[in-house]
Design an enzyme around this catalytic site. Sequence first.
Site, PDB file in Angstrom:
ATOM      1  N   ASP B  25       0.882  -1.166   0.000  1.00 38.44           N
ATOM      2  CA  ASP B  25       0.000   0.000   0.000  1.00 38.44           C
ATOM      3  C   ASP B  25       0.918   1.214   0.000  1.00 38.44           C
ATOM      4  O   ASP B  25       1.479   1.582   1.034  1.00 38.44           O
ATOM      5  CB  ASP B  25      -0.900  -0.034   1.246  1.00 38.44           C
ATOM      6  N   LYS B  87       2.991  11.224  -3.388  1.00 40.18           N
ATOM      7  CA  LYS B  87       1.939  10.558  -4.151  1.00 40.18           C
ATOM      8  C   LYS B  87       1.042  11.580  -4.856  1.00 40.18           C
ATOM      9  O   LYS B  87       0.512  11.314  -5.937  1.00 40.18           O
ATOM     10  CB  LYS B  87       1.106   9.693  -3.201  1.00 40.18           C
ATOM     11  N   GLU B 186      -7.268   0.433  -4.539  1.00 46.13           N
ATOM     12  CA  GLU B 186      -7.268   0.301  -3.079  1.00 46.13           C
ATOM     13  C   GLU B 186      -8.582  -0.250  -2.506  1.00 46.13           C
ATOM     14  O   GLU B 186      -8.550  -1.186  -1.699  1.00 46.13           O
ATOM     15  CB  GLU B 186      -6.902   1.650  -2.434  1.00 46.13           C
ATOM     16  N   ASP B 208     -14.193   4.341   1.722  1.00 41.93           N
ATOM     17  CA  ASP B 208     -12.791   4.655   2.027  1.00 41.93           C
ATOM     18  C   ASP B 208     -12.636   6.156   2.240  1.00 41.93           C
ATOM     19  O   ASP B 208     -12.605   6.927   1.280  1.00 41.93           O
ATOM     20  CB  ASP B 208     -11.925   4.156   0.856  1.00 41.93           C
TER      21      ASP B 208
END
Lengths: 178, 623
Positions: B25, B87, B186, B208
């Site tokens: 992850d 990211k 994800e 999420d």
Amino acid sequence: MPDFDFNQNYFELFELPQQFEMDSTALGERFRQLQQSLHPDRFAAASGQEQRLAVQYSSFVNQAYNSLRRPLPRALYLLELAGMSAEVVSRQKVDGGFLIEQMELREKLEDLPDRVDPEDALDHLMADVRADLAAHQQEFSAAYAEGNIEAAASAAVKLQYLDKLMQEAEQAESALLD
Amino acid sequence: MALMQIAEPGQSPMPHQNKLAVGIDLGTTNSLVASVRGGRAAVLPDAEGVAMLPSVVNYSDPDAIQVGSAALAMAASAPADTLASVKRFMGRGAKDAEAAVLRAHYEIVPDTEGMVKFQTRSGPISPVQASAEILKALRQRARDTLGGEVEGAVITVPAYFDDAQRQATKDAAQVAGLKVLRLLNEPTAAAVAYGLDSAEEGLIAVYDLGGGTFDISLLRLHRGVFEVLATGGDTALGGDDFDAAIADWALETTGISDLSAGQRRALQAQSRAAKEALSSSDSAPIEIPGTEPISLTREHFETLISPLVKRSLRACRRALRDAEVEAGDIDNVVLVGGSTRVPLVRQAVGELFGRDPLSDIDPDQVVAVGASIQADILVGNRPEGDLLLLDVVPLSLGLETMGSLVEKIIPRNTTIPVARAQEFTTYREGQTALALHVVQGERELVDDCRSLARFELRGIPPMAAGAARILVTFQVDADGLLSVEAREATTGTVSAITVKPSFGLADEEVAAMLQASYSHAEDDKVARQLAEERVSAQQLHEALEAALAADGEALLNEAERAELQQGMAELRERMAAADVERLRSGIAALGRLSETFASRRMDQTISRALTGVSVESLEEKSS
């Protein structure tokens, strides 16, 4: 790698009768079954060539699934099999009454923000469109079953109009809720 | 002849030994690595027993690049050398990154082509390089823990990552020397972590809520096949917004307007601490240095964040509609991300779907755990037919057409891999090249979507406008990566491109584009109408120009020509403005103005066509 025919009829691929009525459960089952054996993940350890083929096979199955899953693409695919391209279908004439009705529905959609209870009005409008969709799906189904391709194409064009309208109604709904 | 095999240190010579594969992850704030050992998936902690690796890299010394907590500790002393949250910049150009960089106090390397680079004491560093350092650290950790070289990795990406961001992630893995078995979304990874454990069938919703973004995915698990039905999201919605709501309230309550930098930092930290405390307490203190302490009750906190939670629920309803299922049909709800620890979030999600959400797997670890299960399958450690993931395209892929409009080729939520072809034609007579502009997004105008790539198809034989047939094929592979091919049907001229743009956009932006396509439905309609009218106007103008050149002298007198030219000039003016109604009336006016000319030209055409044709054959033709 199993044998695969890229020209095969989507209905044959899914082992379903070539008709407008669809057994969604059987379609989904067969779809998952095909992907279980054809998906690139099943060839993660295989050669590059096999992996490339798997991508092609799996893509073909997805394309077939997408063409049969929903009523409008399914109707257009049936017409295509009957030798009528999407372009020819789109030039098909529909009766004036239907067009007037479409214009009225569109006006209702555009007038929505001015209504006292726009959400309620939209609910009604969407219910009307859904009912129209069901009716013209029925019309397509009957015409196709009789082998009357012209009439089926005319019904498909109506479904296209209504599908577009439904999409716009859904956008309007999102705009109302935000 | 058979060679003697010698096992490398740490590698097992046993032929039936499982291959080592990991799930990673690669997070904005923290990263984790997990692996399946003895049939059980679990995260791999470092030597100190800590699983989370802060996604921070320090480049102060080129010979001693620091990753994780060590790098984080240097953030205050060497801010420009310490890269965090890279990211957000993956697959993005310098221009795209500017605003975010200003906030983060990085120095951008000026005048760079392609992806943004940061100026450090170790030279210019791209987000891909920094991500690769994080991946290297996790790879090393896996090697130390598992006692052997990692054969492959499944790396997770936000469901909203576009083509450029996915490609950048894959590049980072390559730099780190990791073989990528798959890029996995994800939320899908989270669903796998639960699905395989519970071995339950049915519909799963993955909610999420992270620090900055919100993702919702709906999946169907049926006989070992995970089919993603729809994915959606909302921008600028996350735990950071909850913190900001608390801070705003604190400022209002204390009546302070001018905060020092130190006070502001303290308020931020206190707001976050209060949010976390309120997950288990009924009230929490907030004290800005130099003011009286105040207290926030859970009840009032919930009032503050209620509008934000509602926004996330709206995105859930959209995804439900895309998936063509009802909220009540959902069998399991999975919570991912630290912000789902807030009780109101759990409660609201539970109410929407009519059931208590699952959270028995740590929401911070669930994504890595799910990725490790998929890695174990893809490396060949599990029997055939065990589990299959069918994921989707998160954002529609399309081409620019006339009037800067977008023609969608692959709509969002289409199952991948997928190939779809669409036919296009030329706009002008004798056109020999076609410029293709590949875009991603839900909006109707090119400018509101993300530009992925541009390429040209050349060598089209000159034909009348609309006569050429150009088949454009979009292919998206199982990693969600796109390639495009254009082929002219009559000559077979081919031009193809694997969309590998030099930069892309962040997940927040992708979510923002999707969000905007809903909230700006009205703007969009007007803009689309304007674009359409401009195309009509352009076509009318060009047609008249050509007609005037051909027959203007013969069929019109000087005054009539002047009048027409005056009308054309007027239309050109209206085309430059952004008033749809004026443009529309301008087109209508010029249309009326040119009626006489048009009918004279028609008469001329007919009489020319009739010349030399006998009455009999004319009758034959019309019969």
